[in-house]
Design an enzyme around this catalytic site. Sequence first.
Site, PDB file in Angstrom:
ATOM      1  N   GLY A 151       0.811  -1.212   0.000  1.00  0.00           N
ATOM      2  CA  GLY A 151       0.000   0.000   0.000  1.00  0.00           C
ATOM      3  C   GLY A 151       0.845   1.262   0.000  1.00  0.00           C
ATOM      4  N   ASP A 152       1.973   1.228   0.685  1.00  0.00           N
ATOM      5  CA  ASP A 152       2.875   2.378   0.689  1.00  0.00           C
ATOM      6  C   ASP A 152       3.463   2.607  -0.699  1.00  0.00           C
ATOM      7  OD1 ASP A 152       2.395   2.524   3.396  1.00  0.00           O
ATOM      8  OD2 ASP A 152       4.248   1.472   3.937  1.00  0.00           O
TER       9      ASP A 152
END
Length: 280
Positions: free
Chosen positions: A228-229
Site C-alpha cells: 500500500g505504501d
Amino acid sequence: MVGSVNADLTFGVDALPGAGQTVLASALSVTPGGKGGNQAVAAARAGAVVQLVAALGTDAAAEDLRAHLRANSVGTDGVTAVPGPSGTAAIVVDGTAENFIVVAPGANAHLSLSSPAVRDVVAAAEVVLISLEIPVDTALTAARVGRAAGATVVLNASPTPDDVAALAEVVDVVVVNETEAEGWFDGDRPRVPQVIVTRGGRGATYFGPDRLDVPAPAVEAVDTTGAGDVFAGVLAAHWPRGVEFALPRACAAGALATLVHGAGDCAPYSEAVEDVLEAS
C-alpha cells in the site's frame, strides 16, 4: 512526503498467532520501513524528485535509516532528529503473505513543522503526500502549508484518523483501503474532491468527477507488507500527469512490491512497472 520512518522487525511464521498463542518464527529480518519512508523511496524509484519530512531518533537505527533514504535518492532536508529512539515496527507475516503490524512511534510521535526550514520543504512541493503514523496536528499543518503554496495534497489516511472532518477540509485526494474507506464517503459521495480505494489483488477504484476502475497485475505474492505504501508513493510521483496515467502504474507497482519480502526495499523501479504494463 510527510510521514514516519521506522526500523521494521519482520517475523516470518507459518500461521498468524491467535489471541494468547505463542508461535515460533522461521525467519527474522531488520529492514528500513515506516509509511513515509516507504512512500518516499517508492516515489523516487518511480522517477520523482523527492524530499521527505520526518523525524528520526538519536539511536543507532537513525543513521541506518537516514543512509537508506539517501541511497535511494530521497532528499533529507526535512528530516529532523529528536532525542530518544526512532520508530520501530514489529511485523508478522504468514505463509500466505498476510500480516499484522504493531508500531512503536518513537520519534515519529514528535514530528513537527515548527521549523521554518521544514515548512519550506513542504511549500516547495508540487504534490504533498501525507501519511498518518504521525501526529494528526502535524498532518493538518502539512496539508495547510501545501495547500497555501498551491500543491496537490494527497492523504494516505492510514491508520484511520479520529477526526476525518478536519482533514477532509484540507486535502485534495485521499487514498484508503476498503476497510478504511467508509469514513470518507457520505453515502455514495466522497467527502473530499477525489478518493482512491485500493482493493488488494483486485486493483483500485478512483472516485472523482468520473469513476475509474483499474485492475492489478496477477502475481504470486510472498509478502503484502508495504504494498500500500508503494501504491501511494508511485501514485503521488505520477499524479501531475493525471489519474489515468498514475493509477495503472500505482496498481502495477503495488503488485510487484508483494514479490519482495519486507517493506522498505520492496518498491520496484519504473522500468519494471512499464514492462508489466506493456505485457498486460
